[in-house]
Design a protein around this motif. Sequence first.
Motif, PDB file in Angstrom:
ATOM      1  N   ALA A  58      -1.225 -31.190 -19.418  1.00  0.00           N
ATOM      2  CA  ALA A  58      -1.802 -32.525 -19.217  1.00  0.00           C
ATOM      3  C   ALA A  58      -2.884 -32.551 -18.147  1.00  0.00           C
ATOM      4  N   ARG A  59      -2.592 -31.980 -16.986  1.00  0.00           N
ATOM      5  CA  ARG A  59      -3.571 -32.065 -15.902  1.00  0.00           C
ATOM      6  C   ARG A  59      -4.808 -31.218 -16.192  1.00  0.00           C
ATOM      7  N   ILE A  60      -4.627 -30.073 -16.867  1.00  0.00           N
ATOM      8  CA  ILE A  60      -5.761 -29.229 -17.238  1.00  0.00           C
ATOM      9  C   ILE A  60      -6.634 -29.953 -18.258  1.00  0.00           C
ATOM     10  N   LYS A  61      -5.997 -30.515 -19.258  1.00  0.00           N
ATOM     11  CA  LYS A  61      -6.730 -31.250 -20.293  1.00  0.00           C
ATOM     12  C   LYS A  61      -7.462 -32.446 -19.690  1.00  0.00           C
ATOM     13  N   ALA A  62      -6.819 -33.129 -18.748  1.00  0.00           N
ATOM     14  CA  ALA A  62      -7.446 -34.296 -18.108  1.00  0.00           C
ATOM     15  C   ALA A  62      -8.720 -33.889 -17.373  1.00  0.00           C
ATOM     16  N   PHE A  63      -8.659 -32.785 -16.632  1.00  0.00           N
ATOM     17  CA  PHE A  63      -9.844 -32.362 -15.877  1.00  0.00           C
ATOM     18  C   PHE A  63     -10.943 -31.872 -16.812  1.00  0.00           C
ATOM     19  N   MET A  64     -10.579 -31.108 -17.830  1.00  0.00           N
ATOM     20  CA  MET A  64     -11.575 -30.604 -18.777  1.00  0.00           C
ATOM     21  C   MET A  64     -12.285 -31.761 -19.471  1.00  0.00           C
TER      22      MET A  64
END
Length: 215
Positions: A192-198
Amino acid sequence: QGKDVHLSGHIKISTTDTIGYYWLPPYISRFKALYPDIIIDLDIKTRYTNLSKREADIVLPAVNTQPDYMVGKKLAPIYVRLYGATTYIERYGMPQSPADFHKHHFLMPNESLASLPANKWLRKYVKEENIVACCDKLTGLYHLARQGLGLTILPHYISASDHDTLVEIMDLPDECNHHVWILTHPDIRFTARIKAFMQFMYKETEGESAKRTER
Protein backbone atom coordinates in the motif's frame (compact mmCIF):
# COMPACT_ATOMS: atom_id res chain seq x y z
CA GLN A 1 5.60 -7.14 3.40
CA GLY A 2 3.75 -7.40 0.10
CA LYS A 3 0.41 -7.85 1.89
CA ASP A 4 0.72 -4.69 4.00
CA VAL A 5 -2.44 -2.59 3.50
CA HIS A 6 -1.77 0.19 6.02
CA LEU A 7 -0.64 3.61 4.84
CA SER A 8 2.03 3.80 7.49
CA GLY A 9 5.51 2.48 8.09
CA HIS A 10 8.78 3.27 6.31
CA ILE A 11 9.70 3.71 2.65
CA LYS A 12 13.41 3.59 1.94
CA ILE A 13 14.13 5.66 -1.15
CA SER A 14 17.55 5.55 -2.78
CA THR A 15 18.59 8.32 -5.15
CA THR A 16 21.47 10.49 -6.29
CA ASP A 17 22.80 13.52 -4.45
CA THR A 18 21.41 16.07 -6.91
CA ILE A 19 17.93 14.54 -7.02
CA GLY A 20 17.85 13.95 -3.26
CA TYR A 21 19.08 17.43 -2.32
CA TYR A 22 17.47 19.62 -4.98
CA TRP A 23 14.67 17.90 -6.95
CA LEU A 24 12.92 15.48 -4.61
CA PRO A 25 12.34 17.40 -1.31
CA PRO A 26 9.29 19.41 -2.48
CA TYR A 27 7.61 16.19 -3.60
CA ILE A 28 8.34 14.51 -0.27
CA SER A 29 6.86 17.51 1.53
CA ARG A 30 3.61 17.29 -0.44
CA PHE A 31 3.47 13.50 -0.03
CA LYS A 32 3.88 13.80 3.74
CA ALA A 33 0.99 16.25 3.87
CA LEU A 34 -1.19 13.49 2.44
CA TYR A 35 0.34 10.55 4.30
CA PRO A 36 1.81 11.80 7.60
CA ASP A 37 2.19 8.28 9.04
CA ILE A 38 4.52 7.11 6.27
CA ILE A 39 8.16 7.74 7.19
CA ILE A 40 10.50 8.49 4.27
CA ASP A 41 14.02 7.11 4.72
CA LEU A 42 16.13 8.89 2.11
CA ASP A 43 19.36 7.12 1.14
CA ILE A 44 21.76 9.27 -0.92
CA LYS A 45 24.40 7.39 -2.89
CA THR A 46 26.28 7.52 -6.17
CA ARG A 47 26.38 3.81 -6.94
CA TYR A 48 23.36 2.01 -8.38
CA THR A 49 21.07 0.53 -5.72
CA ASN A 50 20.28 -3.18 -6.01
CA LEU A 51 16.54 -3.62 -5.46
CA SER A 52 16.78 -7.39 -5.76
CA LYS A 53 18.92 -7.38 -2.58
CA ARG A 54 16.37 -5.13 -0.81
CA GLU A 55 18.83 -2.27 -0.44
CA ALA A 56 15.85 0.05 -0.90
CA ASP A 57 12.12 -0.06 -1.56
CA ILE A 58 12.18 2.55 -4.32
CA VAL A 59 14.99 4.03 -6.40
CA LEU A 60 14.98 7.35 -8.22
CA PRO A 61 17.97 7.13 -10.58
CA ALA A 62 19.12 9.62 -13.20
CA VAL A 63 20.01 7.36 -16.10
CA ASN A 64 18.42 6.54 -19.44
CA THR A 65 18.21 2.73 -19.29
CA GLN A 66 16.96 0.49 -16.49
CA PRO A 67 17.23 -3.22 -15.55
CA ASP A 68 14.35 -5.28 -16.91
CA TYR A 69 13.42 -6.74 -13.51
CA MET A 70 12.36 -3.34 -12.08
CA VAL A 71 8.89 -1.83 -12.31
CA GLY A 72 8.30 1.87 -12.87
CA LYS A 73 8.49 4.71 -15.40
CA LYS A 74 10.11 8.00 -16.36
CA LEU A 75 9.07 10.95 -14.24
CA ALA A 76 10.77 14.09 -15.53
CA PRO A 77 13.61 15.25 -17.79
CA ILE A 78 17.01 16.36 -16.56
CA TYR A 79 18.72 18.92 -18.77
CA VAL A 80 22.47 19.06 -18.23
CA ARG A 81 24.00 22.46 -18.96
CA LEU A 82 27.30 24.27 -18.54
CA TYR A 83 27.37 26.84 -15.73
CA GLY A 84 29.73 29.34 -14.18
CA ALA A 85 29.52 31.81 -11.32
CA THR A 86 28.82 35.44 -12.08
CA THR A 87 32.16 36.29 -10.46
CA TYR A 88 33.96 33.89 -12.81
CA ILE A 89 32.19 35.29 -15.90
CA GLU A 90 33.02 38.85 -14.87
CA ARG A 91 36.69 37.91 -14.63
CA TYR A 92 37.18 35.52 -17.55
CA GLY A 93 34.23 36.15 -19.85
CA MET A 94 31.76 33.64 -21.25
CA PRO A 95 32.76 30.98 -23.79
CA GLN A 96 30.62 31.05 -26.91
CA SER A 97 31.38 27.48 -28.01
CA PRO A 98 33.66 24.53 -27.14
CA ALA A 99 36.31 26.20 -29.30
CA ASP A 100 36.73 28.73 -26.48
CA PHE A 101 37.21 26.15 -23.72
CA HIS A 102 41.00 26.37 -23.89
CA LYS A 103 40.74 29.88 -22.41
CA HIS A 104 38.84 28.74 -19.32
CA HIS A 105 39.11 26.81 -16.05
CA PHE A 106 36.97 23.74 -15.49
CA LEU A 107 35.59 21.73 -12.58
CA MET A 108 35.20 18.13 -13.70
CA PRO A 109 33.56 14.93 -12.50
CA ASN A 110 36.24 12.49 -11.37
CA GLU A 111 36.66 8.82 -12.28
CA SER A 112 33.59 7.85 -10.21
CA LEU A 113 31.44 9.67 -12.77
CA ALA A 114 33.55 8.80 -15.82
CA SER A 115 30.61 7.13 -17.58
CA LEU A 116 28.40 10.20 -17.32
CA PRO A 117 27.57 11.23 -20.91
CA ALA A 118 28.07 14.93 -20.10
CA ASN A 119 31.50 14.15 -18.66
CA LYS A 120 32.49 12.22 -21.80
CA TRP A 121 31.36 15.11 -23.99
CA LEU A 122 33.18 17.74 -21.92
CA ARG A 123 36.45 15.80 -21.82
CA LYS A 124 36.59 15.82 -25.62
CA TYR A 125 37.14 19.57 -25.47
CA VAL A 126 38.81 20.27 -22.10
CA LYS A 127 42.55 19.74 -21.78
CA GLU A 128 44.12 18.51 -18.55
CA GLU A 129 45.84 21.84 -17.94
CA ASN A 130 42.46 23.59 -17.88
CA ILE A 131 41.11 21.41 -15.04
CA VAL A 132 41.42 23.06 -11.63
CA ALA A 133 39.44 20.58 -9.48
CA CYS A 134 37.45 17.33 -9.66
CA CYS A 135 34.75 15.75 -7.50
CA ASP A 136 32.82 12.49 -7.27
CA LYS A 137 29.50 14.33 -6.81
CA LEU A 138 27.82 16.97 -8.93
CA THR A 139 26.73 18.76 -5.78
CA GLY A 140 30.41 19.16 -4.91
CA LEU A 141 31.07 20.68 -8.33
CA TYR A 142 28.13 23.03 -7.77
CA HIS A 143 29.60 24.39 -4.54
CA LEU A 144 33.03 24.77 -6.13
CA ALA A 145 31.51 26.60 -9.09
CA ARG A 146 29.75 29.02 -6.74
CA GLN A 147 33.19 30.09 -5.52
CA GLY A 148 34.13 31.21 -9.01
CA LEU A 149 36.78 28.51 -9.45
CA GLY A 150 35.68 27.40 -12.90
CA LEU A 151 32.96 26.19 -15.23
CA THR A 152 31.10 22.91 -14.68
CA ILE A 153 28.22 20.74 -15.84
CA LEU A 154 25.07 20.58 -13.69
CA PRO A 155 21.45 19.42 -13.91
CA HIS A 156 19.11 22.34 -14.62
CA TYR A 157 17.23 22.06 -11.32
CA ILE A 158 20.33 22.76 -9.19
CA SER A 159 20.66 26.25 -10.59
CA ALA A 160 16.93 26.97 -10.69
CA SER A 161 16.98 28.80 -7.36
CA ASP A 162 20.49 30.23 -7.70
CA HIS A 163 20.24 32.74 -10.54
CA ASP A 164 22.11 35.38 -8.53
CA THR A 165 25.23 33.20 -8.30
CA LEU A 166 25.29 30.95 -11.35
CA VAL A 167 25.05 31.84 -15.03
CA GLU A 168 23.84 29.35 -17.63
CA ILE A 169 26.46 29.28 -20.37
CA MET A 170 25.20 26.74 -22.89
CA ASP A 171 23.09 23.66 -23.45
CA LEU A 172 24.80 20.35 -23.97
CA PRO A 173 23.92 17.87 -26.76
CA ASP A 174 20.73 15.87 -26.26
CA GLU A 175 22.65 12.68 -25.51
CA CYS A 176 23.96 14.35 -22.33
CA ASN A 177 20.46 14.76 -20.91
CA HIS A 178 18.70 12.22 -18.68
CA HIS A 179 15.39 11.42 -17.04
CA VAL A 180 14.47 10.93 -13.42
CA TRP A 181 12.96 7.45 -13.11
CA ILE A 182 11.02 5.87 -10.28
CA LEU A 183 11.45 2.12 -9.86
CA THR A 184 10.56 -0.62 -7.41
CA HIS A 185 10.80 -4.39 -7.21
CA PRO A 186 7.83 -6.39 -8.60
CA ASP A 187 7.44 -8.26 -5.29
CA ILE A 188 6.45 -5.10 -3.39
CA ARG A 189 4.82 -3.00 -6.13
CA PHE A 190 1.34 -3.54 -4.62
CA THR A 191 2.33 -2.83 -1.01
CA ALA A 192 0.00 0.00 0.00
CA ARG A 193 2.58 2.59 0.99
CA ILE A 194 4.82 1.79 -2.00
CA LYS A 195 1.90 2.01 -4.41
CA ALA A 196 0.76 5.28 -2.79
CA PHE A 197 4.16 6.91 -3.28
CA MET A 198 4.60 5.62 -6.83
CA GLN A 199 1.15 6.84 -7.89
CA PHE A 200 1.68 10.17 -6.14
CA MET A 201 4.91 10.76 -8.07
CA TYR A 202 3.28 9.71 -11.36
CA LYS A 203 0.53 12.28 -10.84
CA GLU A 204 2.76 15.08 -9.55
CA THR A 205 5.16 14.86 -12.50
CA GLU A 206 2.58 14.14 -15.18
CA GLY A 207 3.44 16.00 -18.34
CA GLU A 208 6.99 16.91 -17.28
CA SER A 209 8.60 14.58 -19.81
CA ALA A 210 6.63 16.22 -22.61
CA LYS A 211 7.75 19.80 -22.00
CA ARG A 212 11.11 21.51 -21.78
CA THR A 213 11.93 23.21 -18.49
CA GLU A 214 11.40 26.94 -18.60
CA ARG A 215 14.60 28.99 -18.43
